[in-house]
Design a protein around this motif. Structure first.
Motif, short mmCIF file in Angstrom:
data_model
loop_
_atom_site.label_atom_id
_atom_site.label_comp_id
_atom_site.label_asym_id
_atom_site.label_seq_id
_atom_site.Cartn_x
_atom_site.Cartn_y
_atom_site.Cartn_z
N LEU B 251 5.58 4.16 -8.45
CA LEU B 251 5.28 3.06 -7.71
C LEU B 251 4.98 3.30 -6.49
O LEU B 251 5.80 4.31 -5.84
CB LEU B 251 6.51 2.15 -7.74
N GLN B 252 3.84 2.80 -5.92
CA GLN B 252 3.64 3.32 -4.20
C GLN B 252 3.43 1.96 -3.59
O GLN B 252 2.52 1.00 -4.13
CB GLN B 252 2.32 4.03 -4.31
N VAL B 253 4.03 1.68 -2.69
CA VAL B 253 3.97 0.76 -1.69
C VAL B 253 3.36 0.85 -0.37
O VAL B 253 4.15 1.84 0.02
CB VAL B 253 5.41 -0.05 -1.57
N LEU B 256 3.27 -2.88 3.03
CA LEU B 256 3.40 -4.19 2.25
C LEU B 256 4.06 -5.28 3.31
O LEU B 256 4.81 -5.06 4.05
CB LEU B 256 4.44 -3.96 0.89
N GLU B 271 7.38 5.45 -1.75
CA GLU B 271 6.84 6.03 -3.11
C GLU B 271 8.15 6.30 -3.90
O GLU B 271 9.00 6.78 -3.42
CB GLU B 271 6.06 7.16 -2.70
N CYS B 295 7.26 -6.50 -5.92
CA CYS B 295 6.97 -5.33 -6.89
C CYS B 295 6.82 -5.79 -8.59
O CYS B 295 6.51 -5.22 -9.36
CB CYS B 295 7.82 -4.36 -6.79
N PRO B 301 1.83 -10.46 -2.31
CA PRO B 301 1.96 -10.04 -0.85
C PRO B 301 0.87 -10.72 0.01
O PRO B 301 -0.22 -10.91 -0.57
CB PRO B 301 1.61 -8.46 -1.07
N GLU B 305 -0.68 -3.02 -0.09
CA GLU B 305 -0.95 -2.90 -1.69
C GLU B 305 0.15 -2.28 -2.27
O GLU B 305 1.19 -1.52 -1.61
CB GLU B 305 -2.07 -1.71 -1.63
N ILE B 306 0.07 -2.67 -3.60
CA ILE B 306 1.19 -2.11 -4.80
C ILE B 306 0.66 -1.25 -5.45
O ILE B 306 -0.40 -2.03 -6.39
CB ILE B 306 2.09 -3.06 -5.33
N TRP B 307 1.07 0.03 -5.99
CA TRP B 307 0.25 0.59 -6.85
C TRP B 307 1.27 1.13 -8.22
O TRP B 307 2.44 1.39 -7.66
CB TRP B 307 -0.49 1.97 -6.50
N ASN B 312 -4.01 0.14 -8.63
CA ASN B 312 -3.74 -0.85 -7.79
C ASN B 312 -3.58 -2.21 -8.40
O ASN B 312 -4.41 -2.91 -8.89
CB ASN B 312 -5.04 -0.94 -6.84
N THR B 314 -1.97 -4.92 -6.50
CA THR B 314 -1.98 -5.95 -5.52
C THR B 314 -2.54 -7.27 -6.15
O THR B 314 -3.64 -7.18 -6.53
CB THR B 314 -2.58 -5.35 -4.24
#
Ligand SMILES: Nc1ncnc2c1ncn2[C@@H]1O[C@H](COP(=O)(O)OP(=O)(O)OP(=O)(O)O)[C@@H](O)[C@H]1O
Ligand SMILES: [Mg+2]
Lengths: 332, 499
Positions: B251-253, B256, B271, B295, B301, B305-307, B312, B314
Motif C-alpha cells: 500500500l502506498q499513500v 492523502l 508505504e 484505504c 479522498p 493518492e492511494i496505490w 492507482n 484513488t
C-alpha cells in the motif's frame, strides 16, 4: 369567490380533516410504541359502516360511536396480539386485516346502503362563535371537530411533555433499554395499540355520522383515507402537531381541487382529485432531504455559522422513525 | 447492602450459562468478577438486575430473600446495572435519557432533573451537557450519564459490565475514582472485566467464573498468575514480539487528504510492505477511522493518492479494493460485519465465491464445520451470529476472511476479547503476515499497539504523526502523543468544528 365563501371553505377544511387527524394521531401513538398497524384503511371503512348501522338500529348516535371505537380497538388488538404473543409479522397481519375489514364493511353494510340515519349536530360555542371571521372559522363546528383540536394539543403534550410520554417514546425506540428502566414494554404496547386503534376507529363514525353522513358502500369515498393517514404519520415525523398539519394540508388540497375545477375546464376533474396524493409524496421527499449525501457535502462547504443553522433546520425537518418500529421484544 | 447469590442456575437451551453459583458480597466493597469470554458473567449480572430470571437459585439482600421478576423490581430494591453495550437512547437528549425511568408523576421533572444532573456531574468531575444529543457523546460519556442516572434513582448496588471497553484513559481514571468514592460511601459495586490490571488496581475482592461455574475467589495482594490459571484453566502469556521479514510494498499513500463535515486529515504519506503491521493510535474520533475507510475505498479522498500493489486506486469503489485483496473489518461487529439473524453456515455461504445459483447445502455445511474447528468457534453451524459471545463473533469474522488477502484493515481487532482470544486473534493475523499480507489496524489499547505493530501512526485532532518505530517507543511516549503533546498548537480547532 367572496371572502365569506373562503372562510366557510377553510372552516370546511378543518371540519373534513377531523377524521384524518384522529386516524393520524391514533397511528402516531401506535407507531411511537413500536407497533405498525397497517389495517387503518379497512378499519376506517368497517368502523364507519358499523357505527352507522348501530346508530340507525338503536337510534342513538352515542352507541354508534361506541361501536366504531370498539371495532377500531378490536382490529388493533388483533395486530398487537399476533405480533406480541404470536410473534407474527405486523406488516403481514395488518395488510391482511386491512383487506379483510374493507371487504367485510362493503359486504355487511349492504342492508344499510343509502338509509337515512342520525347525524351529529353543530354546537356553535356561545359568544365566541359570534366573533366576526374567527367565529365562523373556529367556533361553529360539531363536537368532533373541537375534539380534534383538543386531541392535537393533548397528544403532543402527552408524547413530549409527560413522563409516560417519554416512556412511550422509549419503548418504540429501544425496548430493551426501556425495559431495564422499569417499563412494562409489552403491556404498554398493548395499551397504546388499543388507544391508537380506538382513535382510528373514531374516524369511522366521524365520517358516517358527521362529515359524510350515511353509508353508500363503495361510493362512500372513504377508501384510501387510511393510507393517507399512514403516510401522514411518517410525514409528521411521529409528531401529532406535524401530522395534523399534514392532515389539514391534504384536506386543503382536496378542497382546492373542488373549487378550482370550474376555473380549469381543460384539466380533467380526476387529475385535481388525485393531485393531493402525489403532492403528499413530494412533501415526504422534501422532508427527508437532509439525509442525502450531496446535501451533507454542500453543508460542509458553508461557513461555520451558516452550517450550524442549516444543520439545525435540517435536523428539525428530518424525520427519524422510532428505531424499534415493527419489531418484537421478548421480556424474559 | 449485602448481596448473597445462592445456587444460581441458568440455561440457554443446551448451554449451562450459570452453574450453581454461590457468592456473597459485603456492602461498601468493590467486587471484581473475572472470566473469559462466554464464562457467564453478563448472564449472572443480568439475573441480579432482574433482566433475566434464574432457572434455579435465590438472591438475598441483607439476609432477606428477594424475588426479581423484572428490572423494575430490581430498581425498587436499589440495584442498577450498566450493561455491556450502553442501553440508552442515542437519538434523544441527555436530559431525556437522565429522566427516563424516573418512577413517579405525570409531568416531567425537568428542572429538578437538570439540577440533579449538573450537581451530580460536578461531584464526580464529569462534564455533560443536558441538551446535547446522546449520539454525539463518546461511550465514556454515555456511561457517565448512566452512572449519574442510577445514583439519582437512589441505587445502592451498582453493577458495571465491562465498563472500560471503548473508553479513553482519562475517562477510565475518572470512572475508577467515582467507583472508589461510591464504595467508600457504603455502596456495593460489582465490576465485571477480563482485564487483570483493572482488578489489581481497583477491586477489594474478586470472583472468577469459568464455563458457568464459580472457580474461586481471591483477595489483594493478588497473584496474577493464579488468577490467569483460574480464568483459563492454564497459564497463558502474550509471548515475545514476532518479527516477520518484510516484502515488497503493498500500500502506498501519497499526500492523502480525507474529510467529512467534522474532521479533515491531510498530508498522510506512508508505504506499507508485505508482512508489515501498522498500528494507528489516538483518541477515538481523531481521524484513524477516516484513514482506514479511505484505504478500504469506503470514503473518497479529497486529495492525494492511494496505490495498491502498484496500481492507482484513488477514488475507486469498495468493490474494486476488495478485488485487489483489501479487506476491512469494522468495530461494530454486529452492525457492519455480521448479519444478525443469519446462521454461521449462512455466513459462510455468503462469503464464498458465487458459482452456482442454488446453494450447495452439503458443501457449505462441511466448510462451516471445518472453520468452526480450525478457528475454535464456540457455536454450531446453525447458531445465529447474535447468540455467539463477543469473542466468538470476532473469531467468526476472521474465519470469514478470504485467503491470500493483500491488506487487512481492522478497527479494534480485540476489543471486548479476553486475553486468550486476543492472543489467538493475533496469532492468526501474524500467520497472515507470514503469507505476505499487510495489516493496518486502529486500537485504543496501547499495549496491543506496541506489542504487535512494526510502526505506529499517532492521530490527534485530524493530524497524523510521522511513523514511529514500535520497538523503540514506550507506552509513556505514546500516551503523551495521543494527548496532543508533540503536535503543534491549535488543538481546540478540531473540537470546535465537531460541535
Ligand atoms: N440470549 C442468549 N441466548 C442464547 N445463548 C446465550 C444468550 N446469552 C448468553 N448466551 C450464552 O451463554 C454463555 C454465557 O454468556 P455471557 O454473555 O454471560 O458471557 P460473558 O462472560 O459475559 O462473556 P463476554 O466476556 O464475552 O461478555 C455464552 O456461551 C453465550 O453464548
Ligand atoms: Mg459479557
Amino acid at each position: 369567490m367572496s371572502s365569506h365563501e373562503i372562510i366557510i371553505g377553510l372552516a370546511g377544511v378543518l371540519f373534513t380533516a377531523a377524521p384524518i387527524v384522529f386516524a393520524t394521531i391514533g397511528e402516531t401513538f401506535t407507531e411511537r410504541a413500536g407497533v405498525i398497524n397497517l389495517s387503518v384503511n379497512g378499519t376506517i371503512l368497517l368502523s364507519a359502516m358499523s357505527s352507522f348501522a348501530v346508530a340507525v338500529s338503536t337510534h342513538s348516535i352515542f352507541w354508534g360511536f361506541v361501536a366504531g371505537i370498539v371495532v377500531g380497538m378490536g382490529v388493533a388488538l388483533t395486530v398487537a396480539f399476533s405480533s406480541i404473543a404470536l410473534k407474527q409479522s405486523q406488516v403481514a397481519v395488518g395488510f391482511v386485516l386491512t383487506l379483510m375489514t374493507r371487504d367485510l364493511a362493503y359486504f355487511l353494510g349492504n342492508p344499510y346502503m343509502g338509509l337515512q340515519g342520525p347525524r351529529v349536530h353543530n354546537w356553535p360555542i356561545p359568544v365566541l362563535s359570534k366573533i366576526p371571521v374567527l367565529g365562523t372559522l373556529l367556533f361553529n363546528f360539531d363536537p368532533l371537530t373541537y375534539f380534534s383540536f383538543i386531541l392535537i394539543i393533548a397528544a403532543w403534550w402527552w408524547i413530549f411533555h409527560t413522563r409516560p410520554g417519554l416512556i412511550l417514546r422509549a419503548i418504540g425506540e429501544r425496548p430493551a433499554a426501556a425495559y431495564v428502566r422499569g417499563a412494562p414494554v409489552n403491556k404498554l404496547r398493548y395499551l397504546y395499540t388499543a388507544l391508537g386503534g380506538a382513535l382510528v376507529g373514531l374516524a369511522g363514525p366521524t365520517y358516517s355520522l358527521s362529515v359524510k353522513a350515511g353509508w353508500k358502500g363503495t361510493i362512500s369515498g372513504l377508501d384510501g383515507i387510511g393510507w393517507i393517514a399512514l403516510a401522514l404519520t411518517i410525514f409528521g415525523g411521529w409528531d401529532p402537531v406535524r401530522g395534523a398539519f399534514g392532515a389539514y394540508l391534504f384536506a386543503l388540497l382536496q378542497w382546492l381541487g373542488l373549487v378550482l375545477q370550474p376555473y380549469m375546464p381543460n384539466i380533467p376533474s380526476q387529475v385535481l382529485q388525485v393531485a393531493p396524493f402525489p403532492l403528499m409524496i413530494l412533501t415526504l421527499l422534501f422532508v427527508n432531504i437532509g439525509n442525502t449525501e450531496w446535501v451533507k457535502r454542500t453543508l460542509a462547504g458553508l461557513p461555520p455559522d451558516a452550517r450550524r443553522w442549516a444543520t439545525r433546520i435540517l435536523r428539525w425537518m428530518q424525520v427519524v422513525p422510532p428505531s424499534a418500529l415493527g419489531t418484537t421484544f421478548e421480556e424474559e | 447492602m449485602k448481596i448473597e447469590l445462592r445456587n444460581i442456575h441458568k440455561f440457554f437451551g443446551p448451554v449451562h450459562a450459570n452453574n450453581n453459583i454461590t457468592l456473597s458480597i459485603p456492602s461498601g466493597s468493590i467486587q471484581g468478577l473475572l472470566g473469559e469470554n462466554g464464562a457467564g458473567k453478563s448472564t449472572l449480572m443480568k439475573i441480579l438486575s432482574g433482566y433475566l430470571r434464574p432457572d434455579r437459585g435465590e438472591i438475598l439482600l441483607d439476609g432477606k430473600p428477594l424475588v426479581l421478576n423484572s428490572p423494575a423490581d430490581a430498581i425498587r430494591a436499589g440495584i442498577g446495572m450498566l450493561h455491556q453495550d450502553p442501553l440508552d437512547f442515542p437519538p434523544m437528549k441527555v436530559l431525556d435519557n437522565f429522566m427516563m425511568g424516573y418512577p413517579r408523576g405525570l409531568g416531567l421533572p425537568k428542572r429538578e432533573a437538570r439540577e440533579a444532573l449538573l450537581s451530580l456531574a460536578e461531584q464526580f468531575g464529569f462534564s455533560l451537557d443536558p441538551d446535547a444529543y446522546v449520539d454525539t457523546l463518546t461511550i465514556g460519556e454515555r456511561q457517565q450519564l448512566e452512572i449519574l442516572r442510577l445514583l439519582w434513582l437512589g441505587a445502592k448496588i451498582l453493577i458495571f459490565d465491562e465498563p472500560t471497553t471503548g473508553i479513553s484513559a482519562q475517562q477510565k481514571e475518572k470512572l475508577f475514582a467515582a467507583l472508589r468514592r461510591l464504595a467508600s460511601e457504603g455502596k456495593t459495586i460489582i465490576f465485571v472485566t477480563h482485564k487483570l490490571e483493572e482488578v489489581e488496581v481497583l477491586c477489594d475482592r474478586v470472583a472468577v467464573l469459568r464455563a458457568g461455574k464459580l472457580v474461586g475467589e481471591a483477595y489483594p495482594p493478588y497473584n496474577l498468575d493464579d488468577l490467569v490459571r483460574m480464568m483459563f484453566g492454564k497459564v497463558i502469556s502474550k509471548g515475545k514480539r514476532i518479527e516477520i521479514p518484510l516484502g515488497k510494498p503493498v500500500l502506498q499513500v501519497k499526500d492523502l487528504a480525507v474529510e467529512d463535515y467534522r474532521l479533515r486529515i491531510e498530508g498522510v504519506n506512508l508505504e506499507v510492505r508485505e508482512g508489515e503491521v501498522i498500528g494507528l493510535a489516538g483518541m477515538e474520533g481523531s481521524g484513524q477511522r477516516h484513514l482506514l475507510r479511505a484505504c478500504a475505498g469506503l470514503i473518497r479522498p479529497v486529495g492525494g493518492e492511494i496505490w495498491v500493489d502498484g496500481e492507482n486506486m484513488t477514488g475507486k469503489t469498495y468493490h474494486s479494493f476488495l478485488r485487489k485483496g483489501v479487506a476491512y473489518l469494522p468495530a461494530d461487529r454486529m452492525k457492519e460485519g455480521l448479519v444478525p439473524g443469519l446462521t454461521l453456515s449462512e455466513h459462510f455461504a455468503l462469503a464464498q465465491e458465487q458459482t452456482g445459483f442454488v446453494i450447495d447445502r452439503a458443501a457449505v455445511l462441511k466448510r462451516t464445520e471445518e472453520h468452526i474447528k480450525r478457528f475454535n468457534i464456540r457455536g454450531r453451524p446453525d447458531s445465529t451470529v447474535e447468540s455467539l459471545s463477543g469473542g466468538n463473533q470476532q473469531r467468526a469474522l476472521l474465519a470469514l476472511l478470504r485467503p491470500n488477502l493483500r491488506l487487512i484493515l481492522m478497527e479494534h481487532p480485540t476489543r471486548g476479547l479476553d486475553m486468550e482470544s486476543a492472543i489467538w486473534v493475533w496469532n492468526t493475523l501474524k500467520e497472515r503476515c507470514r503469507q505476505r499480507t499487510a495489516i493496518f489496524f486502529m486500537s485504543s489499547d496501547l499495549e496491543e499497539i506496541l506489542h504487535y505493530s512494526d510502526r505506529i501512526l499517532v492521530f490527534f485532532g485530524g493530524r497524523v504523526s510521522e511513523p514511529l518505530d514500535a520497538r523503540t517507543t514506550t507506552v509513556e511516549q505514546l500516551g503523551q502523543l495521543i494527548g496532543g503533546r508533540g503536535f503543534e498548537s491549535q488543538p481546540e480547532a478540531a473540537r470546535e468544528v465537531a460541535k
